[in-house]
Design a protein around this motif. Structure first.
Motif, PDB file in Angstrom:
ATOM      1  N   TRP A  18      -2.843 -12.188  -8.894  1.00 26.20           N
ATOM      2  CA  TRP A  18      -2.100 -11.095  -8.293  1.00 26.20           C
ATOM      3  C   TRP A  18      -1.451 -10.243  -9.380  1.00 26.20           C
ATOM      4  CZ3 TRP A  18       2.966 -11.041  -5.094  1.00 26.20           C
ATOM      5  CH2 TRP A  18       2.960  -9.922  -4.247  1.00 26.20           C
TER       6      TRP A  18
ATOM      7  N   GLN B  46       8.280 -17.612   2.065  1.00 24.20           N
ATOM      8  CA  GLN B  46       7.828 -16.638   1.088  1.00 24.20           C
ATOM      9  C   GLN B  46       6.906 -17.314   0.106  1.00 24.20           C
ATOM     10  OE1 GLN B  46      10.881 -14.764  -1.261  1.00 24.20           O
ATOM     11  NE2 GLN B  46       9.438 -13.456  -2.347  1.00 24.20           N
TER      12      GLN B  46
ATOM     13  N   SER C 106      10.363 -11.651  -6.641  1.00 19.12           N
ATOM     14  CA  SER C 106      10.833 -10.526  -7.436  1.00 19.12           C
ATOM     15  C   SER C 106      11.290 -11.023  -8.804  1.00 19.12           C
ATOM     16  CB  SER C 106      12.000  -9.833  -6.737  1.00 19.12           C
ATOM     17  OG  SER C 106      13.130 -10.698  -6.703  1.00 19.12           O
TER      18      SER C 106
ATOM     19  N   THR D 274       1.108 -14.680   2.472  1.00 20.30           N
ATOM     20  CA  THR D 274       0.102 -14.847   1.438  1.00 20.30           C
ATOM     21  C   THR D 274      -1.286 -14.530   1.989  1.00 20.30           C
ATOM     22  OG1 THR D 274      -0.863 -16.378  -0.167  1.00 20.30           O
ATOM     23  CG2 THR D 274      -0.188 -17.315   1.947  1.00 20.30           C
TER      24      THR D 274
ATOM     25  N   GLN E  84       0.752  -7.838  -9.261  1.00 19.29           N
ATOM     26  CA  GLN E  84       2.206  -7.648  -9.182  1.00 19.29           C
ATOM     27  C   GLN E  84       2.944  -8.833  -9.797  1.00 19.29           C
ATOM     28  OE1 GLN E  84       3.681  -6.506  -5.330  1.00 19.29           O
ATOM     29  NE2 GLN E  84       5.801  -6.962  -5.859  1.00 19.29           N
ATOM     30  N   ALA E  85       2.431 -10.040  -9.583  1.00 24.60           N
ATOM     31  CA  ALA E  85       3.063 -11.221 -10.186  1.00 24.60           C
ATOM     32  C   ALA E  85       2.946 -11.161 -11.704  1.00 24.60           C
ATOM     33  CB  ALA E  85       2.419 -12.494  -9.650  1.00 24.60           C
TER      34      ALA E  85
ATOM     35  N   GLU F 288       4.150 -16.507  -5.341  1.00 23.84           N
ATOM     36  CA  GLU F 288       3.586 -15.462  -6.179  1.00 23.84           C
ATOM     37  C   GLU F 288       4.181 -14.085  -5.886  1.00 23.84           C
ATOM     38  OE1 GLU F 288       0.490 -15.686  -2.768  1.00 23.84           O
ATOM     39  OE2 GLU F 288       1.903 -16.995  -3.799  1.00 23.84           O
ATOM     40  N   SER F 289       4.944 -13.963  -4.777  1.00 19.63           N
ATOM     41  CA  SER F 289       5.544 -12.675  -4.419  1.00 19.63           C
ATOM     42  C   SER F 289       7.007 -12.567  -4.834  1.00 19.63           C
ATOM     43  CB  SER F 289       5.423 -12.442  -2.910  1.00 19.63           C
ATOM     44  OG  SER F 289       6.220 -13.374  -2.188  1.00 19.63           O
TER      45      SER F 289
END
Length: 275
Positions: free
Chosen positions: A84, A17, A23, A198, A86-87, A20-21
């Motif tokens: 990003w 993973q 949660s 990524t 979302q990050a 930067e993704s």
């Protein structure tokens, strides 16, 4: 943009993973490790840092802002850039939950949205291997650093056969760079799980001579590798302390260590005169 192992519902299956993704829950779990990591890095850099406090510090590729929180808690003025959205959103929630104010803007290493000569220190943790244009990234980092400021990064080593950037390719660190890029671009499209899903898998791999050459071209005058930055006290009083001391004195031992240990790291001081 570091790639980390994550165990899913089947504990026998480990996938990668991209950091930067993460949660919000994952970021909170990793925060204590980040705080220890930042403390260790600042201790290594301390002999070379400006003497005034607080320092203005930029974290490039700040992801969920964990390093920004750690730096702020250690008394510094912390700023970040992260491409990003979302990050950055997770970072805002994490900072609010931790009761810390952070400054995190959208941006990349190639295009840093801060003024010239603004920072005392720039950090890039597991980011530089992922950037599209290393030379432009180094120029931008030099631009936003004050004369005499310090840049530190760790990244993927071309000397060690072991690495954490892609699964399923033994001895990948020793592949020729053009082949690495072809495999990474193929995996991004056809097997994204191998590179943590990524959009920017690792394409830049480092040797000490490549790092020193590109840093000097970007305006950095004095450069230290990880062995020169490490303190023997980090190895306590056992064989690790002895090994660090030998590596600092002997370039052949240092090279052997780079082959054995994954990754690499460098610190560089910007020239005191403007570019």
């Amino acid at each position: 943009m570091a790639i980390s192992p994550v165990v899913r519902s089947d504990p026998s299956v480990e996938v990668q993973q991209a950091a930067e993704s993460y949660s919000l829950e994952q970021a909170r779990e990793e925060l204590i490790n980040t705080e220890k990591w930042i403390k260790a890095i600042l201790a290594r850099l301390e002999p070379h840092l400006p003497t005034h406090r607080p320092l203005k510090v930029l974290d490039v590729g700040a992801a969920q802002g964990r390093a920004l929180i750690a730096l702020t808690r250690q008394g510094h003025e912390a700023y970040g850039v992260e491409p990003w959205a979302q990050a950055r959103e997770v970072a805002a929630h994490l900072a609010a939950a931790e009761g810390v104010e952070i400054t995190l803007r959208g941006g990349t290493a190639e295009n840093i949205p801060y003024d010239n000569s603004f920072f005392d220190l720039v950090l890039a943790t597991s980011v530089i291997e992922h950037v599209d244009d290393v030379r432009q990234s180094f120029r931008e980092i030099s631009r936003v650093l004050k004369p005499g400021g310090l840049f530190w990064f760790n990244s993927a080593s071309a000397l060690c056969p072991r690495q954490d950037e892609i699964t399923g390719f033994p001895l990948f660190g020793w592949y020729p760079d053009p082949l690495k890029r072809r495999i990474m671009n193929w995996a991004k499209i056809h097997r994204p799980a191998l590179v943590g899903h990524t959009e920017h898998p690792a394409i830049n791999w480092w040797t000490p001579w490549k790092a020193r050459r590109l840093l000097r071209r970007a305006g950095f005058s004095t450069i230290w590798d990880r062995w020169e930055l490490r303190r023997p006290s980090e190895g306590a009083n056992g064989w690790r302390a002895h090994a660090i001391g030998i590596a600092q004195r002997n370039p052949i031992v240092r090279l052997a260590g780079d082959v054995v240990i994954t990754g690499c790291s460098y610190a560089a001081r910007k020239d005191s005169a403007p570019l």
